[in-house]
Design a protein around this motif. Structure first.
Motif, PDB file in Angstrom:
ATOM      1  N   ASP A   4      28.491 -19.728   6.827  1.00  0.00           N
ATOM      2  CA  ASP A   4      27.135 -19.178   6.957  1.00  0.00           C
ATOM      3  C   ASP A   4      27.138 -17.661   6.982  1.00  0.00           C
ATOM      4  OD1 ASP A   4      26.107 -21.730   6.949  1.00  0.00           O
ATOM      5  OD2 ASP A   4      25.875 -21.840   9.128  1.00  0.00           O
ATOM      6  N   THR A   5      28.134 -17.068   7.624  1.00  0.00           N
ATOM      7  CA  THR A   5      28.222 -15.607   7.671  1.00  0.00           C
ATOM      8  C   THR A   5      28.481 -15.040   6.281  1.00  0.00           C
ATOM      9  OG1 THR A   5      29.022 -15.678   9.951  1.00  0.00           O
ATOM     10  CG2 THR A   5      29.438 -13.645   8.720  1.00  0.00           C
ATOM     11  N   VAL A   6      29.429 -15.643   5.571  1.00  0.00           N
ATOM     12  CA  VAL A   6      29.741 -15.177   4.217  1.00  0.00           C
ATOM     13  C   VAL A   6      28.516 -15.342   3.318  1.00  0.00           C
ATOM     14  CG1 VAL A   6      31.159 -15.557   2.164  1.00  0.00           C
ATOM     15  CG2 VAL A   6      32.209 -15.578   4.436  1.00  0.00           C
ATOM     16  N   THR A   7      27.864 -16.486   3.404  1.00  0.00           N
ATOM     17  CA  THR A   7      26.669 -16.724   2.583  1.00  0.00           C
ATOM     18  C   THR A   7      25.601 -15.686   2.873  1.00  0.00           C
ATOM     19  OG1 THR A   7      27.140 -19.086   2.442  1.00  0.00           O
ATOM     20  CG2 THR A   7      24.860 -18.407   2.010  1.00  0.00           C
ATOM     21  N   THR A   8      25.373 -15.391   4.131  1.00  0.00           N
ATOM     22  CA  THR A   8      24.372 -14.386   4.521  1.00  0.00           C
ATOM     23  C   THR A   8      24.745 -13.011   3.969  1.00  0.00           C
ATOM     24  OG1 THR A   8      23.785 -15.613   6.510  1.00  0.00           O
ATOM     25  CG2 THR A   8      23.251 -13.248   6.489  1.00  0.00           C
ATOM     26  N   LEU A   9      26.002 -12.641   4.097  1.00  0.00           N
ATOM     27  CA  LEU A   9      26.443 -11.330   3.592  1.00  0.00           C
ATOM     28  C   LEU A   9      26.314 -11.244   2.076  1.00  0.00           C
ATOM     29  CD1 LEU A   9      29.601 -10.770   5.815  1.00  0.00           C
ATOM     30  CD2 LEU A   9      27.437  -9.507   5.927  1.00  0.00           C
ATOM     31  N   LEU A  10      26.704 -12.305   1.374  1.00  0.00           N
ATOM     32  CA  LEU A  10      26.606 -12.278  -0.091  1.00  0.00           C
ATOM     33  C   LEU A  10      25.158 -12.290  -0.563  1.00  0.00           C
ATOM     34  CD1 LEU A  10      29.607 -14.538  -1.076  1.00  0.00           C
ATOM     35  CD2 LEU A  10      29.362 -12.081  -1.478  1.00  0.00           C
ATOM     36  N   LEU A  11      24.299 -13.016   0.128  1.00  0.00           N
ATOM     37  CA  LEU A  11      22.874 -12.997  -0.243  1.00  0.00           C
ATOM     38  C   LEU A  11      22.274 -11.617  -0.002  1.00  0.00           C
ATOM     39  CD1 LEU A  11      21.671 -16.516   0.954  1.00  0.00           C
ATOM     40  CD2 LEU A  11      21.950 -15.722  -1.417  1.00  0.00           C
ATOM     41  N   ASP A  12      22.727 -10.930   1.038  1.00  0.00           N
ATOM     42  CA  ASP A  12      22.270  -9.562   1.279  1.00  0.00           C
ATOM     43  C   ASP A  12      22.743  -8.630   0.165  1.00  0.00           C
ATOM     44  OD1 ASP A  12      21.091  -7.447   3.127  1.00  0.00           O
ATOM     45  OD2 ASP A  12      23.162  -6.738   2.906  1.00  0.00           O
ATOM     46  N   ARG A 139      36.901 -17.523  -3.391  1.00  0.00           N
ATOM     47  CA  ARG A 139      35.524 -17.492  -3.915  1.00  0.00           C
ATOM     48  C   ARG A 139      34.765 -16.305  -3.335  1.00  0.00           C
ATOM     49  NH1 ARG A 139      33.972 -21.602  -6.954  1.00  0.00           N
ATOM     50  NH2 ARG A 139      35.298 -23.404  -6.699  1.00  0.00           N
ATOM     51  N   HIS A 140      34.950 -16.068  -2.070  1.00  0.00           N
ATOM     52  CA  HIS A 140      34.273 -14.958  -1.391  1.00  0.00           C
ATOM     53  C   HIS A 140      34.631 -13.630  -2.052  1.00  0.00           C
ATOM     54  CE1 HIS A 140      33.990 -12.479   2.595  1.00  0.00           C
ATOM     55  NE2 HIS A 140      33.090 -12.111   1.719  1.00  0.00           N
ATOM     56  N   VAL A 141      35.913 -13.402  -2.250  1.00  0.00           N
ATOM     57  CA  VAL A 141      36.366 -12.150  -2.856  1.00  0.00           C
ATOM     58  C   VAL A 141      35.834 -12.013  -4.281  1.00  0.00           C
ATOM     59  CG1 VAL A 141      38.417 -10.922  -3.698  1.00  0.00           C
ATOM     60  CG2 VAL A 141      38.383 -11.873  -1.383  1.00  0.00           C
ATOM     61  N   ARG A 142      35.892 -13.086  -5.065  1.00  0.00           N
ATOM     62  CA  ARG A 142      35.423 -13.015  -6.453  1.00  0.00           C
ATOM     63  C   ARG A 142      33.932 -12.712  -6.515  1.00  0.00           C
ATOM     64  NH1 ARG A 142      37.798 -14.915 -10.896  1.00  0.00           N
ATOM     65  NH2 ARG A 142      39.464 -13.698  -9.979  1.00  0.00           N
ATOM     66  N   MET A 143      33.133 -13.397  -5.695  1.00  0.00           N
ATOM     67  CA  MET A 143      31.680 -13.174  -5.725  1.00  0.00           C
ATOM     68  C   MET A 143      31.341 -11.765  -5.270  1.00  0.00           C
ATOM     69  SD  MET A 143      29.209 -15.025  -6.787  1.00  0.00           S
ATOM     70  CE  MET A 143      27.929 -13.919  -7.342  1.00  0.00           C
ATOM     71  N   THR A 144      32.045 -11.272  -4.270  1.00  0.00           N
ATOM     72  CA  THR A 144      31.837  -9.892  -3.810  1.00  0.00           C
ATOM     73  C   THR A 144      32.158  -8.917  -4.939  1.00  0.00           C
ATOM     74  OG1 THR A 144      32.369 -10.509  -1.530  1.00  0.00           O
ATOM     75  CG2 THR A 144      32.523  -8.168  -2.090  1.00  0.00           C
ATOM     76  N   SER A 145      33.261  -9.150  -5.624  1.00  0.00           N
ATOM     77  CA  SER A 145      33.674  -8.295  -6.728  1.00  0.00           C
ATOM     78  C   SER A 145      32.635  -8.288  -7.853  1.00  0.00           C
ATOM     79  CB  SER A 145      35.028  -8.779  -7.259  1.00  0.00           C
ATOM     80  OG  SER A 145      35.386  -8.087  -8.420  1.00  0.00           O
ATOM     81  N   ILE A 146      32.110  -9.453  -8.182  1.00  0.00           N
ATOM     82  CA  ILE A 146      31.093  -9.566  -9.239  1.00  0.00           C
ATOM     83  C   ILE A 146      29.878  -8.715  -8.890  1.00  0.00           C
ATOM     84  CG2 ILE A 146      29.411 -11.160 -10.277  1.00  0.00           C
ATOM     85  CD1 ILE A 146      31.605 -13.356 -10.016  1.00  0.00           C
ATOM     86  N   LEU A 147      29.407  -8.825  -7.659  1.00  0.00           N
ATOM     87  CA  LEU A 147      28.197  -8.096  -7.265  1.00  0.00           C
ATOM     88  C   LEU A 147      28.442  -6.602  -7.136  1.00  0.00           C
ATOM     89  CD1 LEU A 147      26.721 -10.684  -4.753  1.00  0.00           C
ATOM     90  CD2 LEU A 147      25.939 -10.170  -7.092  1.00  0.00           C
ATOM     91  N   ILE A 148      29.595  -6.210  -6.643  1.00  0.00           N
ATOM     92  CA  ILE A 148      29.899  -4.770  -6.552  1.00  0.00           C
ATOM     93  C   ILE A 148      29.984  -4.167  -7.950  1.00  0.00           C
ATOM     94  CG2 ILE A 148      31.688  -3.101  -5.928  1.00  0.00           C
ATOM     95  CD1 ILE A 148      32.106  -4.778  -3.363  1.00  0.00           C
ATOM     96  N   ASP A 149      30.610  -4.876  -8.877  1.00  0.00           N
ATOM     97  CA  ASP A 149      30.688  -4.397 -10.260  1.00  0.00           C
ATOM     98  C   ASP A 149      29.281  -4.211 -10.834  1.00  0.00           C
ATOM     99  OD1 ASP A 149      32.421  -3.667 -12.482  1.00  0.00           O
ATOM    100  OD2 ASP A 149      31.696  -5.479 -13.464  1.00  0.00           O
ATOM    101  N   ALA A 150      28.401  -5.167 -10.568  1.00  0.00           N
ATOM    102  CA  ALA A 150      27.018  -5.061 -11.056  1.00  0.00           C
ATOM    103  C   ALA A 150      26.320  -3.843 -10.462  1.00  0.00           C
ATOM    104  CB  ALA A 150      26.248  -6.339 -10.723  1.00  0.00           C
ATOM    105  N   ILE A 151      26.462  -3.637  -9.176  1.00  0.00           N
ATOM    106  CA  ILE A 151      25.837  -2.479  -8.523  1.00  0.00           C
ATOM    107  C   ILE A 151      26.360  -1.182  -9.130  1.00  0.00           C
ATOM    108  CG2 ILE A 151      25.763  -1.159  -6.363  1.00  0.00           C
ATOM    109  CD1 ILE A 151      25.544  -3.880  -4.904  1.00  0.00           C
ATOM    110  N   GLU A 152      27.653  -1.100  -9.357  1.00  0.00           N
ATOM    111  CA  GLU A 152      28.237   0.119  -9.922  1.00  0.00           C
ATOM    112  C   GLU A 152      27.684   0.409 -11.315  1.00  0.00           C
ATOM    113  OE1 GLU A 152      32.425  -0.708  -9.589  1.00  0.00           O
ATOM    114  OE2 GLU A 152      32.511   0.130  -7.558  1.00  0.00           O
ATOM    115  N   HIS A 153      27.565  -0.614 -12.157  1.00  0.00           N
ATOM    116  CA  HIS A 153      27.048  -0.391 -13.503  1.00  0.00           C
ATOM    117  C   HIS A 153      25.567  -0.035 -13.484  1.00  0.00           C
ATOM    118  CE1 HIS A 153      30.841  -2.280 -14.660  1.00  0.00           C
ATOM    119  NE2 HIS A 153      30.707  -1.587 -15.765  1.00  0.00           N
ATOM    120  N   LEU A 154      24.806  -0.678 -12.628  1.00  0.00           N
ATOM    121  CA  LEU A 154      23.383  -0.339 -12.523  1.00  0.00           C
ATOM    122  C   LEU A 154      23.197   1.072 -11.984  1.00  0.00           C
ATOM    123  CD1 LEU A 154      22.000  -3.759 -11.250  1.00  0.00           C
ATOM    124  CD2 LEU A 154      21.767  -2.780 -13.548  1.00  0.00           C
ATOM    125  N   ALA A 155      24.062   1.486 -11.082  1.00  0.00           N
ATOM    126  CA  ALA A 155      23.996   2.860 -10.562  1.00  0.00           C
ATOM    127  C   ALA A 155      24.303   3.876 -11.670  1.00  0.00           C
ATOM    128  CB  ALA A 155      24.963   3.034  -9.397  1.00  0.00           C
TER     129      ALA A 155
END
Length: 168
Positions: A4-12, A139-155
């Motif tokens: 639940d903590t990981v899910t909450t952090l990834l949804l944020d 899975r946690h690390v991969r999903m975090t990596s995917i979203l950070i990469d997206a944020i970096e490109h959008l920035a």
């Protein structure tokens, strides 16, 4: 960390990624396809790649279909559009020419929607799904990596769009 903590952090993190989309200044076709400083990756390439990197990796994680299937014709890139973009030559990157800013934003939004659905349904974030340099990737690390990469490109797009004098 519990599920639940990981899910909450990834949804944020996902929500923060999605918040960048409506804040991007709409770019004209000329701006979208410009190559500031002669760099091979235009804002169009950055936006397209953002969607592709989320989409392809998420499809791999979930075992589902890519959202790209719904956008391929609308984006109109042909075969190059089916790639990820990582490792593109200068010529390949320059061939990513998109006239419609909105369709790219809609594509990214659709991939983020798919990511939300995926994140909400994962039961084991600690599952090892891959290795990198001999180290396990969860899975946690991969999903975090995917979203950070997206944020970096959008920035990067936001930064370029904020300097119209470099877009030509």
């Amino acid at each position: 960390m519990d599920r639940d903590t990981v899910t909450t952090l990834l949804l944020d993190l996902l929500a923060r990624t999605a918040l960048t989309l409506p804040r991007l200044r709409e770019l004209s076709p000329a701006e979208l396809n410009s190559h500031p400083g002669g760099h091979p990756n235009s804002p169009a390439w950055l936006l397209w790649h953002t969607g592709r990197e989320i989409d392809m990796q998420l499809a791999h994680l979930s075992g589902g279909a890519e959202v790209w299937e719904e956008f391929r014709e609308r984006v109109g890139l042909g075969e190059i559009g089916d790639t990820l973009g990582y490792g593109h030559s200068h010529t390949e990157a320059a061939s990513v020419q998109v006239e419609d800013f909105t369709v790219l934003i809609e594509y990214i939004g659709a991939t983020l929607g798919a990511a939300h659905q995926y994140i909400s349904g994962v039961s084991d974030w600690g599952e090892i799904i891959d290795t990198y340099d001999g180290e396990p990737i969860t899975r946690h690390v991969r999903m975090t990596s995917i979203l950070i990469d997206a944020i970096e490109h959008l920035a990067q797009v936001a930064y370029i769009a904020g300097m119209p004098s470099v877009l030509s």
